[in-house]
Design an enzyme around this catalytic site. Structure first.
Site, PDB file in Angstrom:
ATOM      1  N   ILE A 163      -5.318  -0.365  -4.447  1.00  0.00           N
ATOM      2  CA  ILE A 163      -4.294  -1.349  -3.789  1.00  0.00           C
ATOM      3  C   ILE A 163      -4.582  -2.688  -4.314  1.00  0.00           C
ATOM      4  CG2 ILE A 163      -3.365  -2.341  -1.712  1.00  0.00           C
ATOM      5  CD1 ILE A 163      -2.938   0.643  -2.202  1.00  0.00           C
TER       6      ILE A 163
ATOM      7  N   GLU B  55       9.911  -4.952  -9.249  1.00  0.00           N
ATOM      8  CA  GLU B  55       8.852  -4.641  -9.716  1.00  0.00           C
ATOM      9  C   GLU B  55       8.677  -4.440 -11.266  1.00  0.00           C
ATOM     10  OE1 GLU B  55       5.213  -1.729  -8.551  1.00  0.00           O
ATOM     11  OE2 GLU B  55       7.064  -1.304  -7.361  1.00  0.00           O
ATOM     12  N   ARG B  56       9.329  -3.654 -11.607  1.00  0.00           N
ATOM     13  CA  ARG B  56       9.283  -3.215 -13.251  1.00  0.00           C
ATOM     14  C   ARG B  56       9.645  -4.442 -13.993  1.00  0.00           C
ATOM     15  NH1 ARG B  56      10.964   3.099 -11.432  1.00  0.00           N
ATOM     16  NH2 ARG B  56       8.838   3.452 -10.710  1.00  0.00           N
TER      17      ARG B  56
ATOM     18  N   PRO C  18      13.293  -2.139  -9.133  1.00  0.00           N
ATOM     19  CA  PRO C  18      13.669  -2.809 -10.483  1.00  0.00           C
ATOM     20  C   PRO C  18      12.884  -4.106 -10.797  1.00  0.00           C
ATOM     21  CG  PRO C  18      15.795  -1.515  -9.589  1.00  0.00           C
ATOM     22  CD  PRO C  18      14.611  -1.233  -8.681  1.00  0.00           C
TER      23      PRO C  18
ATOM     24  N   ALA D  40       0.861  -1.347   0.138  1.00  0.00           N
ATOM     25  CA  ALA D  40       0.157   0.079   0.000  1.00  0.00           C
ATOM     26  C   ALA D  40       0.744   1.250  -0.140  1.00  0.00           C
ATOM     27  CB  ALA D  40      -0.952   0.064   1.079  1.00  0.00           C
ATOM     28  N   MET D  41       1.051   1.600  -1.317  1.00  0.00           N
ATOM     29  CA  MET D  41       1.728   3.021  -1.397  1.00  0.00           C
ATOM     30  C   MET D  41       0.886   4.173  -1.576  1.00  0.00           C
ATOM     31  SD  MET D  41       5.342   2.133  -3.096  1.00  0.00           S
ATOM     32  CE  MET D  41       4.733   0.727  -4.275  1.00  0.00           C
TER      33      MET D  41
ATOM     34  N   GLY E 299     -11.258  -6.513 -36.742  1.00  0.00           N
ATOM     35  CA  GLY E 299     -12.527  -5.806 -37.373  1.00  0.00           C
ATOM     36  C   GLY E 299     -13.231  -5.710 -36.140  1.00  0.00           C
TER      37      GLY E 299
END
Length: 394
Positions: free
Chosen positions: A169, A254-255, A252, A136-137, A351
């Site tokens: 979150i 996480e990414r 790093p 939780a950031m 399409g």
């Protein structure tokens, strides 16, 4: 009945290419058995069943790079990322994000930063799927700007008292453990952030209802609230005031996880499109016979191969402890933007059918959009890269 559990090599042995291929095949079978038959229902419910995590734990897919003593397989980070990629390739974008949070972010935070007691308490249970993790950031008024964070952690006798809220979150509705970023020194900006391990059964913790999203519906996303929630001193993860340092240290990986999801999604969407354009006919010929179709598919495949090469370069650097924050930003920016462009081009070849929920390509399309937003927006990635360029130029 559960899918067969993959059998890792003995912990004292290195993983050979044959071992990796065997494990990868097991992952495919587990997803085909445990996830594919039910995923549409989970998307409709906007939540994964809690029992799925136990099944993934039983199958040995959680915490694979942890030591065996903590419930892992003594494997490398590449195995965890392979699982992220495979989940995404099969079109389970919501599960891929939920898995990335639990197994590729929260568990490594504990492994890299936690005390022995914290690791023993949480990691084996997380590897079994008995405990689901979240981090939780983000706050309603503070996304990438940690200095604007308002959630506070006030020192009290024997612990800390948390007050505030978090939003967007992943795993928020189901998690039993949340790593919470909070201000222990409100006057210190980003340097005043600390990390706490919050047991969601504690008094003072509550969750809002699930947040409805345009994609990744099976990944539950929630707002969390902390109202005079008291955690013991031993809930502090790492040192006081080092939260920002830890976040930068773990970004790093996480990414890398988000990039693995991009590779899997592009590959999965491309395979769907290849099948469709060879079966669908227009003006007396297969759609795949038109030059526009062939050129579009060729460009997507070429970009995928180049993106994978850079991903492997970054993964090798990460495994050596040499992957920079700028490289991680470049990887995340490049592959997530490529994912959105590539899948958009694939969907165009369907399409009108591509715009219907009947065809899985539509889910690849809506699930892709969040990839350029979470784990740092594309704009933040560009800012990081630009700052590095201008800093070297001074």
């Amino acid at each position: 009945m559960h899918a067969p559990t993959p059998q890792p090599p003995d912990a004292t042995e290195a993983w050979s290419d044959a071992d990796l291929d065997l494990f990868h095949d097991s992952v495919r079978r587990i997803l085909a058995h445990e996830v594919a038959p039910h995923y549409d229902d989970w998307e409709a419910a906007h939540c994964l069943p809690r029992s799925l995590w136990n099944r993934l734990g039983d199958a040995g897919l959680l915490g694979v790079d942890l030591p065996a003593s903590l419930g892992g397989c003594d494997a490398g980070v590449d195995l965890c990322l392979m699982i992220c990629e495979e989940i995404s390739r099969q079109g389970f974008g919501g599960l891929a994000s939920a898995y990335n949070i639990h197994a590729n972010i929260v568990m490594p935070y504990l492994w890299h930063l936690g005390s022995e007691a914290q690791q023993q308490r949480w990691l084996p249970a997380m590897a079994r799927g008995d405990v689901l993790g979240a981090i939780a950031m983000t706050e309603p008024a503070a996304g990438s700007d940690l200095a604007a964070m308002r959630t506070s952690a006030e020192k009290v006798e024997g612990g800390y008292k948390l007050n505030g809220s978090k939003v967007f979150i992943t795993n928020g509705l189901l998690a039993e453990l949340v790593i919470v970023c909070a201000k222990t020194d409100p006057s210190a900006g980003a340097r005043g952030v600390s990390l706490f391990l919050v047991d969601t059964s504690l008094p003072g913790f509550s969750r809002g209802k699930g947040i409805a999203k345009i994609g990744q519906h099976a990944s539950d996303t929630a707002e969390l609230f902390f109202d005079d929630l008291v955690v013991a001193d031993d809930a502090l993860l790492g040192e006081v005031g080092k939260g920002f340092v830890y976040l930068m240290q773990e970004l790093p990986r996480e990414r890398l996880g988000v990039a693995a999801q991009s590779l899997g999604a592009i590959d999965g969407a491309l395979q769907l499109t290849l099948d469709y354009v060879q079966e669908r006919r227009a003006f007396g010929q297969a759609i795949g016979d038109f030059q526009n179709t062939r050129f579009t598919l060729a460009e997507v495949k070429a970009q995928l191969d180049v993106g994978r090469a850079y991903f492997q370069q970054c993964l090798s650097a990460y495994s050596r402890g040499e992957m920079s924050a700028v490289a991680a930003a470049t990887l995340k920016l490049t592959l997530t933007e490529m994912q959105c462009r590539s899948i958009d081009r694939c969907l165009q070849l369907f399409g009108g059918y591509g715009y219907t929920l009947e065809y899985p390509i539509s889910r690849f399309f809506v699930d892709a959009r969040i990839q350029t937003i979470y784990a740092g927006t594309s704009e933040i990635m560009k800012e990081m890269i630009a700052r590095d360029l201008l800093g070297r130029g001074r």
